[in-house]
Scaffold this motif. Sequence first.
Motif, PDB file in Angstrom:
ATOM      1  N   ASN A 148       0.861  -1.180   0.000  1.00  0.00           N
ATOM      2  CA  ASN A 148       0.000   0.000   0.000  1.00  0.00           C
ATOM      3  C   ASN A 148       0.901   1.235   0.000  1.00  0.00           C
ATOM      4  O   ASN A 148       1.463   1.607   1.038  1.00  0.00           O
ATOM      5  CB  ASN A 148      -0.889  -0.033   1.262  1.00  0.00           C
ATOM      6  CG  ASN A 148      -1.880   1.121   1.298  1.00  0.00           C
ATOM      7  OD1 ASN A 148      -1.563   2.222   0.842  1.00  0.00           O
ATOM      8  ND2 ASN A 148      -3.067   0.878   1.848  1.00  0.00           N
ATOM      9  N   PRO A 149       1.113   1.849  -1.181  1.00  0.00           N
ATOM     10  CA  PRO A 149       2.075   2.958  -1.279  1.00  0.00           C
ATOM     11  C   PRO A 149       1.585   4.241  -0.607  1.00  0.00           C
ATOM     12  O   PRO A 149       2.397   5.132  -0.329  1.00  0.00           O
ATOM     13  CB  PRO A 149       2.227   3.163  -2.790  1.00  0.00           C
ATOM     14  CG  PRO A 149       0.997   2.596  -3.401  1.00  0.00           C
ATOM     15  CD  PRO A 149       0.479   1.543  -2.477  1.00  0.00           C
ATOM     16  N   PHE A 150       0.284   4.324  -0.347  1.00  0.00           N
ATOM     17  CA  PHE A 150      -0.253   5.550   0.248  1.00  0.00           C
ATOM     18  C   PHE A 150       0.064   5.606   1.736  1.00  0.00           C
ATOM     19  O   PHE A 150       0.403   6.654   2.278  1.00  0.00           O
ATOM     20  CB  PHE A 150      -1.767   5.631  -0.018  1.00  0.00           C
ATOM     21  CG  PHE A 150      -2.074   5.555  -1.486  1.00  0.00           C
ATOM     22  CD1 PHE A 150      -1.964   6.686  -2.288  1.00  0.00           C
ATOM     23  CD2 PHE A 150      -2.389   4.337  -2.094  1.00  0.00           C
ATOM     24  CE1 PHE A 150      -2.191   6.623  -3.651  1.00  0.00           C
ATOM     25  CE2 PHE A 150      -2.622   4.262  -3.463  1.00  0.00           C
ATOM     26  CZ  PHE A 150      -2.529   5.404  -4.242  1.00  0.00           C
ATOM     27  N   ARG A 151      -0.017   4.447   2.380  1.00  0.00           N
ATOM     28  CA  ARG A 151       0.350   4.390   3.796  1.00  0.00           C
ATOM     29  C   ARG A 151       1.727   3.761   4.001  1.00  0.00           C
ATOM     30  O   ARG A 151       2.158   3.551   5.120  1.00  0.00           O
ATOM     31  CB  ARG A 151      -0.728   3.654   4.583  1.00  0.00           C
ATOM     32  CG  ARG A 151      -2.027   4.495   4.682  1.00  0.00           C
ATOM     33  CD  ARG A 151      -2.999   3.976   5.735  1.00  0.00           C
ATOM     34  NE  ARG A 151      -3.538   2.688   5.368  1.00  0.00           N
ATOM     35  CZ  ARG A 151      -3.252   1.534   5.963  1.00  0.00           C
ATOM     36  NH1 ARG A 151      -2.420   1.507   6.973  1.00  0.00           N
ATOM     37  NH2 ARG A 151      -3.789   0.413   5.553  1.00  0.00           N
ATOM     38  N   LYS A 152       2.410   3.432   2.891  1.00  0.00           N
ATOM     39  CA  LYS A 152       3.774   2.873   2.924  1.00  0.00           C
ATOM     40  C   LYS A 152       3.888   1.644   3.837  1.00  0.00           C
ATOM     41  O   LYS A 152       4.763   1.572   4.704  1.00  0.00           O
ATOM     42  CB  LYS A 152       4.793   3.939   3.349  1.00  0.00           C
ATOM     43  CG  LYS A 152       4.875   5.129   2.369  1.00  0.00           C
ATOM     44  CD  LYS A 152       6.055   6.010   2.710  1.00  0.00           C
ATOM     45  CE  LYS A 152       5.993   7.351   1.987  1.00  0.00           C
ATOM     46  NZ  LYS A 152       5.826   7.238   0.534  1.00  0.00           N
ATOM     47  N   VAL A 153       2.966   0.695   3.605  1.00  0.00           N
ATOM     48  CA  VAL A 153       3.020  -0.566   4.372  1.00  0.00           C
ATOM     49  C   VAL A 153       2.953  -1.767   3.429  1.00  0.00           C
ATOM     50  O   VAL A 153       2.292  -1.727   2.393  1.00  0.00           O
ATOM     51  CB  VAL A 153       1.867  -0.680   5.412  1.00  0.00           C
ATOM     52  CG1 VAL A 153       2.069   0.297   6.572  1.00  0.00           C
ATOM     53  CG2 VAL A 153       0.494  -0.492   4.770  1.00  0.00           C
ATOM     54  N   LEU A 154       3.642  -2.821   3.824  1.00  0.00           N
ATOM     55  CA  LEU A 154       3.542  -4.121   3.159  1.00  0.00           C
ATOM     56  C   LEU A 154       2.519  -4.940   3.944  1.00  0.00           C
ATOM     57  O   LEU A 154       2.487  -4.872   5.179  1.00  0.00           O
ATOM     58  CB  LEU A 154       4.906  -4.821   3.172  1.00  0.00           C
ATOM     59  CG  LEU A 154       5.978  -4.118   2.327  1.00  0.00           C
ATOM     60  CD1 LEU A 154       7.373  -4.430   2.872  1.00  0.00           C
ATOM     61  CD2 LEU A 154       5.876  -4.544   0.868  1.00  0.00           C
ATOM     62  N   VAL A 155       1.683  -5.693   3.235  1.00  0.00           N
ATOM     63  CA  VAL A 155       0.566  -6.367   3.900  1.00  0.00           C
ATOM     64  C   VAL A 155       0.743  -7.894   3.848  1.00  0.00           C
ATOM     65  O   VAL A 155       0.875  -8.469   2.763  1.00  0.00           O
ATOM     66  CB  VAL A 155      -0.780  -5.967   3.250  1.00  0.00           C
ATOM     67  CG1 VAL A 155      -1.947  -6.521   4.067  1.00  0.00           C
ATOM     68  CG2 VAL A 155      -0.891  -4.447   3.110  1.00  0.00           C
ATOM     69  N   PHE A 156       0.738  -8.507   5.021  1.00  0.00           N
ATOM     70  CA  PHE A 156       0.938  -9.956   5.143  1.00  0.00           C
ATOM     71  C   PHE A 156      -0.236 -10.617   5.861  1.00  0.00           C
ATOM     72  O   PHE A 156      -1.060  -9.942   6.458  1.00  0.00           O
ATOM     73  CB  PHE A 156       2.213 -10.245   5.954  1.00  0.00           C
ATOM     74  CG  PHE A 156       3.444  -9.673   5.331  1.00  0.00           C
ATOM     75  CD1 PHE A 156       4.176 -10.415   4.412  1.00  0.00           C
ATOM     76  CD2 PHE A 156       3.872  -8.390   5.648  1.00  0.00           C
ATOM     77  CE1 PHE A 156       5.312  -9.882   3.823  1.00  0.00           C
ATOM     78  CE2 PHE A 156       5.006  -7.856   5.060  1.00  0.00           C
ATOM     79  CZ  PHE A 156       5.729  -8.603   4.148  1.00  0.00           C
ATOM     80  N   VAL A 157      -0.270 -11.941   5.808  1.00  0.00           N
ATOM     81  CA  VAL A 157      -1.193 -12.687   6.654  1.00  0.00           C
ATOM     82  C   VAL A 157      -0.387 -13.415   7.728  1.00  0.00           C
ATOM     83  O   VAL A 157       0.720 -13.880   7.487  1.00  0.00           O
ATOM     84  CB  VAL A 157      -2.058 -13.694   5.856  1.00  0.00           C
ATOM     85  CG1 VAL A 157      -2.959 -12.964   4.868  1.00  0.00           C
ATOM     86  CG2 VAL A 157      -1.219 -14.725   5.126  1.00  0.00           C
ATOM     87  N   LYS A 158      -0.992 -13.469   8.908  1.00  0.00           N
ATOM     88  CA  LYS A 158      -0.369 -14.160  10.042  1.00  0.00           C
ATOM     89  C   LYS A 158      -1.273 -15.342  10.363  1.00  0.00           C
ATOM     90  O   LYS A 158      -2.499 -15.171  10.458  1.00  0.00           O
ATOM     91  CB  LYS A 158      -0.306 -13.190  11.226  1.00  0.00           C
ATOM     92  CG  LYS A 158       0.473 -13.677  12.434  1.00  0.00           C
ATOM     93  CD  LYS A 158       0.546 -12.546  13.454  1.00  0.00           C
ATOM     94  CE  LYS A 158       1.075 -13.007  14.781  1.00  0.00           C
ATOM     95  NZ  LYS A 158       1.069 -11.897  15.766  1.00  0.00           N
ATOM     96  N   GLN A 159      -0.715 -16.529  10.483  1.00  0.00           N
ATOM     97  CA  GLN A 159      -1.550 -17.692  10.767  1.00  0.00           C
ATOM     98  C   GLN A 159      -0.773 -18.766  11.511  1.00  0.00           C
ATOM     99  O   GLN A 159       0.447 -18.734  11.570  1.00  0.00           O
ATOM    100  CB  GLN A 159      -2.141 -18.258   9.476  1.00  0.00           C
ATOM    101  CG  GLN A 159      -1.130 -18.718   8.443  1.00  0.00           C
ATOM    102  CD  GLN A 159      -1.790 -19.137   7.134  1.00  0.00           C
ATOM    103  OE1 GLN A 159      -2.746 -19.892   7.127  1.00  0.00           O
ATOM    104  NE2 GLN A 159      -1.293 -18.625   6.022  1.00  0.00           N
ATOM    105  N   PHE A 160      -1.520 -19.710  12.074  1.00  0.00           N
ATOM    106  CA  PHE A 160      -0.929 -20.852  12.777  1.00  0.00           C
ATOM    107  C   PHE A 160      -0.694 -21.981  11.786  1.00  0.00           C
ATOM    108  O   PHE A 160      -1.606 -22.369  11.060  1.00  0.00           O
ATOM    109  CB  PHE A 160      -1.872 -21.326  13.897  1.00  0.00           C
ATOM    110  CG  PHE A 160      -1.390 -22.570  14.605  1.00  0.00           C
ATOM    111  CD1 PHE A 160      -0.409 -22.494  15.580  1.00  0.00           C
ATOM    112  CD2 PHE A 160      -1.928 -23.815  14.290  1.00  0.00           C
ATOM    113  CE1 PHE A 160       0.039 -23.650  16.226  1.00  0.00           C
ATOM    114  CE2 PHE A 160      -1.487 -24.968  14.933  1.00  0.00           C
ATOM    115  CZ  PHE A 160      -0.509 -24.879  15.898  1.00  0.00           C
ATOM    116  N   ARG A 161       0.510 -22.514  11.746  1.00  0.00           N
ATOM    117  CA  ARG A 161       0.860 -23.622  10.865  1.00  0.00           C
ATOM    118  C   ARG A 161       1.198 -24.848  11.708  1.00  0.00           C
ATOM    119  O   ARG A 161       2.202 -24.855  12.435  1.00  0.00           O
ATOM    120  CB  ARG A 161       2.069 -23.244  10.013  1.00  0.00           C
ATOM    121  CG  ARG A 161       1.775 -22.177   8.970  1.00  0.00           C
ATOM    122  CD  ARG A 161       0.941 -22.724   7.848  1.00  0.00           C
ATOM    123  NE  ARG A 161       1.099 -21.983   6.616  1.00  0.00           N
ATOM    124  CZ  ARG A 161       0.627 -22.411   5.450  1.00  0.00           C
ATOM    125  NH1 ARG A 161      -0.077 -23.532   5.376  1.00  0.00           N
ATOM    126  NH2 ARG A 161       0.814 -21.689   4.358  1.00  0.00           N
TER     127      ARG A 161
END
Lengths: 215, 215
Positions: A49-62
């Motif tokens: 997201n270049p507007f808020r300068k964040v990379l977006v991930f998912v966090k989960q239990f494996r």
Amino acid sequence: MDKISDVSLEECSQSKYLKPYRLRFTQNGIEKTWDLMKVNDSLAILVYNPFRKVLVFVKQFRAALYWAKTESYQDNGTTKIDTTKYPGSLGLTHELCAGLVDKDCNIKEIAQHELLEELGYKVPLYKIEKITSYRSGIGVSASKQTLFYAEVSDVMKVGEGGGLVEEGEFIETVEIPVDEGKSFIYDESIAKPIWTMFALQWFYDNKYKVAKAAE
Amino acid sequence: MDKISDVSLEECSQSKYLKPYRLRFTQNGIEKTWDLMKVNDSLAILVYNPFRKVLVFVKQFRAALYWAKTESYQDNGTTKIDTTKYPGSLGLTHELCAGLVDKDCNIKEIAQHELLEELGYKVPLYKIEKITSYRSGIGVSASKQTLFYAEVSDVMKVGEGGGLVEEGEFIETVEIPVDEGKSFIYDESIAKPIWTMFALQWFYDNKYKVAKAAE
């Protein structure tokens, strides 16, 4: 998501998901066998997201990661893992938004579907760019994985994401400031798959420099 | 190495290498199961010869890759693959020198051993530098893989490499000019594992720039 309890392990002679086959062949005159498995092709999308300068991930239990990091004990013939000693947080990963290519439709449309289902972003197809594809699990399955990149904006955020709650999926969205993403790649205390690390390196090599230069 | 013939496939209920287990657990109140497998930890080493400016890889036939890229047919109840239609070259990969961590010794010593066995380079331990480690096959095994980097010189080349010929290993050493390595990463016509691609990106980000600047 990481409230894990009542963990036990058993041998599994008939797995629907992990079914070994044996390939027999002759290589340069020598007879050989190799055990392998069919694994669905998959895709993963690096989201920025270049507007808020964040990379977006998912966090989960494996489950496989939790198992690999813990030790079991025997209790009346059952193999168990003590969750007071080994908390569920040991099985948490940070990953790209990802999914299996098991539907009979365009692979970019599957990527689009996963972005909505896991992250709640409705992303137009032209915003989804292929990075590369390669073979994953080269020794066992060699299934094809395709990596994509998508730039998103807050107006595309139309839902909560989180995966299929009715199927018991627990997926949390995690945003990481772009200035911290490079050290995140090499932070071994945060478990992440190698394809997540590779896509991040590609981003810093190809997209971030351009974005910084334009500032 | 890619003279492959007499290929057939069978179901394999008892594989010594691929043995499924089932983990039962409760996640946030919901009972779940996940099928998984134990896979040995492993390591891989990116090798660079700065004197001749080449990156050094191993080329080998991977049965799982060949299988994933071909189609089988039935012949009198046997599942076969037609090697005149699908040549063995379909199963060839370019990979980092790599090995399993199954010996009871220092992991850098295992890396050193693999460099000698596969590539014929006798590399002092202080020349073997850790890049990072991560979990591989996060959905199935989550085994630990450690990446190393080694700079070599021609005087370290004391043997032919090639793997354990007496065990039927066919491994060929391939040198790629350092100026071509970056496009090699994204050349999808040359099959390579994602960890080989990641290590190369790390090299261009961390080692190549420094080497170029010093020229």
